[in-house]
Design a protein around this motif. Sequence first.
Motif, PDB file in Angstrom:
ATOM      1  N   TYR A 378      58.913  20.873 -25.097  1.00  0.00           N
ATOM      2  CA  TYR A 378      58.049  21.172 -26.243  1.00  0.00           C
ATOM      3  C   TYR A 378      56.574  20.980 -25.892  1.00  0.00           C
ATOM      4  O   TYR A 378      55.722  21.789 -26.284  1.00  0.00           O
ATOM      5  CB  TYR A 378      58.418  20.285 -27.431  1.00  0.00           C
ATOM      6  N   GLN A 379      56.251  19.921 -25.156  1.00  0.00           N
ATOM      7  CA  GLN A 379      54.846  19.599 -24.881  1.00  0.00           C
ATOM      8  C   GLN A 379      54.172  20.601 -23.951  1.00  0.00           C
ATOM      9  O   GLN A 379      52.944  20.610 -23.845  1.00  0.00           O
ATOM     10  CB  GLN A 379      54.731  18.191 -24.293  1.00  0.00           C
ATOM     11  N   GLY A 412      64.904  27.814 -35.046  1.00  0.00           N
ATOM     12  CA  GLY A 412      63.659  27.075 -34.917  1.00  0.00           C
ATOM     13  C   GLY A 412      63.640  26.042 -33.811  1.00  0.00           C
ATOM     14  O   GLY A 412      62.650  25.316 -33.664  1.00  0.00           O
ATOM     15  N   GLY A 413      64.722  25.958 -33.022  1.00  0.00           N
ATOM     16  CA  GLY A 413      64.785  24.971 -31.954  1.00  0.00           C
ATOM     17  C   GLY A 413      64.529  25.574 -30.590  1.00  0.00           C
ATOM     18  O   GLY A 413      64.046  26.702 -30.464  1.00  0.00           O
ATOM     19  N   ILE A 414      64.879  24.820 -29.544  1.00  0.00           N
ATOM     20  CA  ILE A 414      64.637  25.286 -28.175  1.00  0.00           C
ATOM     21  C   ILE A 414      65.877  25.174 -27.295  1.00  0.00           C
ATOM     22  O   ILE A 414      65.825  25.502 -26.112  1.00  0.00           O
ATOM     23  CB  ILE A 414      63.476  24.504 -27.517  1.00  0.00           C
ATOM     24  N   GLN A 415      66.996  24.723 -27.846  1.00  0.00           N
ATOM     25  CA  GLN A 415      68.187  24.479 -27.035  1.00  0.00           C
ATOM     26  C   GLN A 415      69.208  25.589 -27.236  1.00  0.00           C
ATOM     27  O   GLN A 415      69.606  25.874 -28.363  1.00  0.00           O
ATOM     28  CB  GLN A 415      68.803  23.133 -27.410  1.00  0.00           C
ATOM     29  N   LEU A 416      69.638  26.222 -26.158  1.00  0.00           N
ATOM     30  CA  LEU A 416      70.683  27.230 -26.262  1.00  0.00           C
ATOM     31  C   LEU A 416      72.031  26.551 -26.473  1.00  0.00           C
ATOM     32  O   LEU A 416      72.271  25.451 -25.970  1.00  0.00           O
ATOM     33  CB  LEU A 416      70.718  28.097 -25.004  1.00  0.00           C
ATOM     34  N   ASP A 417      72.923  27.221 -27.202  1.00  0.00           N
ATOM     35  CA  ASP A 417      74.221  26.612 -27.521  1.00  0.00           C
ATOM     36  C   ASP A 417      75.304  27.028 -26.530  1.00  0.00           C
ATOM     37  O   ASP A 417      76.480  27.082 -26.870  1.00  0.00           O
ATOM     38  CB  ASP A 417      74.648  26.954 -28.951  1.00  0.00           C
ATOM     39  N   LEU A 418      74.903  27.310 -25.307  1.00  0.00           N
ATOM     40  CA  LEU A 418      75.873  27.627 -24.262  1.00  0.00           C
ATOM     41  C   LEU A 418      75.814  26.560 -23.179  1.00  0.00           C
ATOM     42  O   LEU A 418      74.835  25.831 -23.044  1.00  0.00           O
ATOM     43  CB  LEU A 418      75.609  29.014 -23.676  1.00  0.00           C
ATOM     44  N   ARG A 419      76.893  26.473 -22.408  1.00  0.00           N
ATOM     45  CA  ARG A 419      76.954  25.568 -21.264  1.00  0.00           C
ATOM     46  C   ARG A 419      77.581  26.314 -20.084  1.00  0.00           C
ATOM     47  O   ARG A 419      78.631  26.960 -20.237  1.00  0.00           O
ATOM     48  CB  ARG A 419      77.815  24.328 -21.561  1.00  0.00           C
TER      49      ARG A 419
END
Length: 432
Positions: A378-379, A412-419
């Motif tokens: 984020y930063q 609105g986030g930054i994390q993908l929901d895949l692995r």
Amino acid sequence: MIYVYPLRFFKVPPSMPRIPENPLAELLRITSVFGMAAGIFLATATVGAQVLPVDSYQASSKTLSESGIVFRCTSQQLLELQPVVDAYLESLGVDLTLMSKQTGVQPDTLAYTLIGPSSISNTLDLIDHASSGLTDELVELPAARGEKTTVLTVSKKEIVYAMLQHGRTTLFIGPACDVQALKDHVGVRQNIVAWTESLAWKWPNGGSARWNKKYWKQGTPVKGPFLHEAVNDVFLNQEQYAMGCFAAIKLVMIQGILDYYRRIKKDPVTSTLIEARLLQGGEPLDDIEPGVMWNFEVNSTPQERARPGKLLGIQYGVPADNFIPGDWAYFLNTDPVTYGKIGYEGSNAVYLGRGKFNDFYNDHHHYYTYKEKLNEVYQWRNKVFSRRRDVARVKPLSAADFERLSKTPERGGIQLDLRGIPFMFGYQNLPQ
């Protein structure tokens, strides 16, 4: 335009700009067009020991109510499996009273799951639960000049507990109806983490990568040494290498998987198969993961999205707080300005267990916590590229900010929901 990346050159035609004006909006547009949420594109997902189209995987997930470790086998196989799986789990110190075993939920199915509400999917804090009795495990690794070293790493016990948690399924089916398939999967994941624990490669910061010329020429192995020797050198002589996180995460996946079958399991047939797959096309670092993993990129093509991985498959729809040690996760920089800075498009991350993620460059004492990883990415939008040099630019985040950032970009986030997850070599039909 030519963009210099740590691994190779990419030529981007003027008609297809590398960086959209708003990458988040572009991500939403692309995932909508190709139906990631609906699972309608013909990608490849790994479901335990079976490789299925994504739409088949999602359909099976709707009918499979279990989470955790699931065996879908014949009735006779399940009768033989249950006692040996129980014995293996107990040998790791897993408390069988903390889990439920379900049979008959579907025909010929045996599911192991942690006891608790199905809404709880968190694996980041497993180490903090006294009832689990989790501690680090000491493992031995090769070192330079033929020496050996030991590292503290995630325990096999924690890997199993993470696999048992609600929120996702590790499915063993067909040839994988064998306790050895489970043992190998746990062993590979631990070995990936072990090799990631104490890395200190150099960060090229937008410049050229650096490779030991004895073994590599700009990310391609030179003729002569065996592939496993070239890969080993990247870890045994780290001071001679500088690379971005994309090349770095590929190398730890390759090393963890190949070294497990060569050194730990001593399986020459499987290790030879893995090397042969890696050497397809002459570039072992290329395409170890499925092309669809990057379907949100502006220059993603149907041909690339249809490309299977050499070593890894993908699980989709994974809860934000659910990671199994050895997972490849991705945190996307959704800021349209700093997304265009080479090396800061996002962060490729290996989950190390114990609530920790990798630090390839030893910038942060060899690991980041989950919140620290979210905060780091984020930063970047605040031009914080060095915590020591740019500390005055850091903007504090609230608990609500962290909750939002843990969501997917379309929320609105930054994390993908895949692995990204390792194939079960020897126990599944591999995609070609």
